[in-house]
Scaffold this motif. Structure first.
Motif, PDB file in Angstrom:
ATOM      1  N   UNK A  49      48.000  39.626  25.607  1.00  0.00           N
ATOM      2  CA  UNK A  49      47.230  38.567  24.965  1.00  0.00           C
ATOM      3  C   UNK A  49      48.162  37.707  24.118  1.00  0.00           C
ATOM      4  N   UNK A  50      47.976  36.398  24.200  1.00  0.00           N
ATOM      5  CA  UNK A  50      48.817  35.500  23.425  1.00  0.00           C
ATOM      6  C   UNK A  50      50.140  35.155  24.070  1.00  0.00           C
ATOM      7  N   UNK A  51      50.352  35.629  25.298  1.00  0.00           N
ATOM      8  CA  UNK A  51      51.636  35.386  25.963  1.00  0.00           C
ATOM      9  C   UNK A  51      51.757  33.960  26.489  1.00  0.00           C
ATOM     10  N   UNK A  52      50.626  33.265  26.655  1.00  0.00           N
ATOM     11  CA  UNK A  52      50.665  31.892  27.149  1.00  0.00           C
ATOM     12  C   UNK A  52      50.076  31.704  28.535  1.00  0.00           C
ATOM     13  N   UNK A  53      49.338  32.706  29.041  1.00  0.00           N
ATOM     14  CA  UNK A  53      48.792  32.610  30.399  1.00  0.00           C
ATOM     15  C   UNK A  53      47.821  31.441  30.531  1.00  0.00           C
ATOM     16  N   UNK A  54      46.868  31.338  29.599  1.00  0.00           N
ATOM     17  CA  UNK A  54      45.899  30.240  29.670  1.00  0.00           C
ATOM     18  C   UNK A  54      46.593  28.897  29.503  1.00  0.00           C
ATOM     19  N   UNK A  55      47.607  28.848  28.663  1.00  0.00           N
ATOM     20  CA  UNK A  55      48.350  27.599  28.460  1.00  0.00           C
ATOM     21  C   UNK A  55      49.077  27.180  29.731  1.00  0.00           C
ATOM     22  N   UNK A  56      49.632  28.145  30.440  1.00  0.00           N
ATOM     23  CA  UNK A  56      50.320  27.832  31.696  1.00  0.00           C
ATOM     24  C   UNK A  56      49.330  27.260  32.710  1.00  0.00           C
ATOM     25  N   UNK A  57      48.159  27.877  32.815  1.00  0.00           N
ATOM     26  CA  UNK A  57      47.141  27.347  33.728  1.00  0.00           C
ATOM     27  C   UNK A  57      46.707  25.955  33.304  1.00  0.00           C
ATOM     28  N   UNK A  58      46.595  25.735  32.001  1.00  0.00           N
ATOM     29  CA  UNK A  58      46.178  24.430  31.495  1.00  0.00           C
ATOM     30  C   UNK A  58      47.160  23.342  31.920  1.00  0.00           C
ATOM     31  N   UNK A 168      38.838  24.568  47.594  1.00  0.00           N
ATOM     32  CA  UNK A 168      39.953  23.779  47.076  1.00  0.00           C
ATOM     33  C   UNK A 168      41.287  24.264  47.614  1.00  0.00           C
ATOM     34  N   UNK A 169      42.282  23.396  47.547  1.00  0.00           N
ATOM     35  CA  UNK A 169      43.633  23.758  47.964  1.00  0.00           C
ATOM     36  C   UNK A 169      44.258  24.752  47.000  1.00  0.00           C
ATOM     37  N   UNK A 170      43.899  24.631  45.717  1.00  0.00           N
ATOM     38  CA  UNK A 170      44.500  25.457  44.668  1.00  0.00           C
ATOM     39  C   UNK A 170      43.391  26.041  43.817  1.00  0.00           C
ATOM     40  N   UNK A 171      43.400  27.373  43.665  1.00  0.00           N
ATOM     41  CA  UNK A 171      42.416  28.070  42.840  1.00  0.00           C
ATOM     42  C   UNK A 171      43.138  28.681  41.648  1.00  0.00           C
ATOM     43  N   UNK A 172      42.694  28.317  40.448  1.00  0.00           N
ATOM     44  CA  UNK A 172      43.232  28.855  39.205  1.00  0.00           C
ATOM     45  C   UNK A 172      42.121  29.632  38.522  1.00  0.00           C
ATOM     46  N   UNK A 173      42.333  30.908  38.284  1.00  0.00           N
ATOM     47  CA  UNK A 173      41.277  31.746  37.719  1.00  0.00           C
ATOM     48  C   UNK A 173      41.799  32.470  36.478  1.00  0.00           C
ATOM     49  N   UNK A 174      41.153  32.214  35.343  1.00  0.00           N
ATOM     50  CA  UNK A 174      41.563  32.797  34.071  1.00  0.00           C
ATOM     51  C   UNK A 174      40.657  33.983  33.757  1.00  0.00           C
ATOM     52  N   UNK A 175      41.180  35.185  33.943  1.00  0.00           N
ATOM     53  CA  UNK A 175      40.441  36.435  33.725  1.00  0.00           C
ATOM     54  C   UNK A 175      39.098  36.431  34.464  1.00  0.00           C
ATOM     55  N   UNK A 204      45.804  33.952  39.684  1.00  0.00           N
ATOM     56  CA  UNK A 204      44.808  34.660  38.884  1.00  0.00           C
ATOM     57  C   UNK A 204      45.476  35.236  37.640  1.00  0.00           C
ATOM     58  N   UNK A 205      45.073  34.761  36.470  1.00  0.00           N
ATOM     59  CA  UNK A 205      45.531  35.342  35.212  1.00  0.00           C
ATOM     60  C   UNK A 205      44.646  36.543  34.890  1.00  0.00           C
ATOM     61  N   UNK A 222      54.368  36.878  32.049  1.00  0.00           N
ATOM     62  CA  UNK A 222      54.718  36.106  30.855  1.00  0.00           C
ATOM     63  C   UNK A 222      54.789  37.022  29.647  1.00  0.00           C
ATOM     64  N   UNK A 223      55.841  36.870  28.875  1.00  0.00           N
ATOM     65  CA  UNK A 223      55.945  37.607  27.623  1.00  0.00           C
ATOM     66  C   UNK A 223      56.896  36.857  26.709  1.00  0.00           C
ATOM     67  N   UNK A 224      56.450  36.661  25.461  1.00  0.00           N
ATOM     68  CA  UNK A 224      57.233  35.912  24.478  1.00  0.00           C
ATOM     69  C   UNK A 224      57.607  34.524  25.009  1.00  0.00           C
ATOM     70  N   UNK A 225      56.698  33.924  25.769  1.00  0.00           N
ATOM     71  CA  UNK A 225      56.900  32.571  26.251  1.00  0.00           C
ATOM     72  C   UNK A 225      57.800  32.436  27.459  1.00  0.00           C
ATOM     73  N   UNK A 226      58.322  33.545  27.936  1.00  0.00           N
ATOM     74  CA  UNK A 226      59.237  33.498  29.076  1.00  0.00           C
ATOM     75  C   UNK A 226      58.616  34.176  30.288  1.00  0.00           C
ATOM     76  N   UNK A 227      58.995  33.714  31.454  1.00  0.00           N
ATOM     77  CA  UNK A 227      58.374  34.182  32.686  1.00  0.00           C
ATOM     78  C   UNK A 227      59.370  34.911  33.577  1.00  0.00           C
ATOM     79  N   UNK A 228      58.908  36.001  34.167  1.00  0.00           N
ATOM     80  CA  UNK A 228      59.684  36.704  35.187  1.00  0.00           C
ATOM     81  C   UNK A 228      58.779  36.918  36.397  1.00  0.00           C
ATOM     82  N   UNK A 229      59.375  36.917  37.585  1.00  0.00           N
ATOM     83  CA  UNK A 229      58.628  37.145  38.811  1.00  0.00           C
ATOM     84  C   UNK A 229      58.738  38.612  39.191  1.00  0.00           C
ATOM     85  N   UNK A 230      57.594  39.202  39.519  1.00  0.00           N
ATOM     86  CA  UNK A 230      57.513  40.615  39.895  1.00  0.00           C
ATOM     87  C   UNK A 230      57.077  40.685  41.348  1.00  0.00           C
ATOM     88  N   UNK A 231      57.902  41.194  42.246  1.00  0.00           N
ATOM     89  CA  UNK A 231      57.529  41.249  43.671  1.00  0.00           C
ATOM     90  C   UNK A 231      56.369  42.201  43.906  1.00  0.00           C
TER      91      UNK A 231
END
Length: 232
Positions: A49-58, A168-175, A204-205, A222-231
């Motif tokens: 929580x607070x990592x920025x997931x909703x902000x990234x979707x926004x 839609x071409x793109x689906x963004x789902x927040x929780x 999907x967040x 996302x953590x501390x504002x930084x993003x890593x990709x997890x396969x």
């Protein structure tokens, strides 16, 4: 559901060194975030929580602009985008908001059908598809109910139906499964997977690690504002 127009063949969403802060002297919500999601891909967006997931979707659905860097959607740079292009991009997206954003004076059916109505389709053309989708998300008998009469779980399922009804071409789902039980969460995941199979890009967040594990899909963490990709 209505047939989907052909989606772009290249990138759906691209972030280049994106930073976000909500005030000039405020903290960085996102810090040098970079990724490129091909059209037709499926990713979870995870993090505390607070990592920025909703902000990234926004940033993706043009609800906010980056403080620095570049966000591209369907290959279009969103910096300085015109009002007409903004509307055009948003019509290719389906967004499940964390707070649902239903229209209280419209019925469950009319809320679900709203994207089709806005696109100019006639009720006769979409009535059967909308009712079928409501049945899929467990609201088949609640089509005439108004949002204030719905439970939190029912509102969430209605928000999902509205987001995907226009294919839609793109689906963004927040929780999108935060207010439903485990069985319905799996059913909703199946819906997103099927839409992805038919060509939609899905992000999907979620905090639901079990759902992520069941899917076998890759994640952006996302953590501390930084993003890593997890396969997967």
């Amino acid at each position: 559901m209505p047939a989907q127009s052909a989606a772009p063949a290249s990138s759906a969403v691209r972030f280049d060194a994106v930073g976000l802060r909500y005030s000039e002297d405020g903290p960085d919500i996102l810090n040098d975030v970079e990724f490129n999601l091909p059209a037709g891909s499926f990713h979870f967006l995870t993090g505390p929580s607070g990592a920025g997931k909703s902000s990234l979707l926004r940033l993706i659905y043009l609800g906010a602009a980056p403080s620095r860097g570049r966000v591209s959607v369907f290959g279009q740079d969103t910096r300085g985008i015109s009002a007409a292009d903004r509307v055009s991009l948003r019509r290719r997206m389906g967004v499940v908001f964390h707070d649902f954003r239903l229209i209280d004076h419209l019925s469950t059916f009319d809320n679900a059908a709203l994207p089709l109505r806005v696109a100019g389709q006639k009720p006769k053309a979409y009535a059967e598809d909308v009712q079928e989708l409501l049945s899929w998300v467990g609201l088949g008998t609640r089509a005439s109910a108004m949002p204030p009469a719905l439970s939190a779980g029912e509102k969430q399922r209605l928000a999902i139906a509205r987001a995907v009804v226009g294919r839609p071409w793109l689906i963004l789902a927040d929780e999108p499964t935060g207010a439903v039980d485990a069985d319905m969460a799996v059913r909703i995941l199946r819906l997103f997977v099927e839409l992805n199979r038919l060509g939609a890009t899905v992000i999907i967040a979620t905090h639901d690690r079990e759902l992520v594990g069941q899917s076998g899909m890759p994640s952006l963490h996302l953590e501390h504002g930084r993003l890593t990709e997890v396969p997967a």
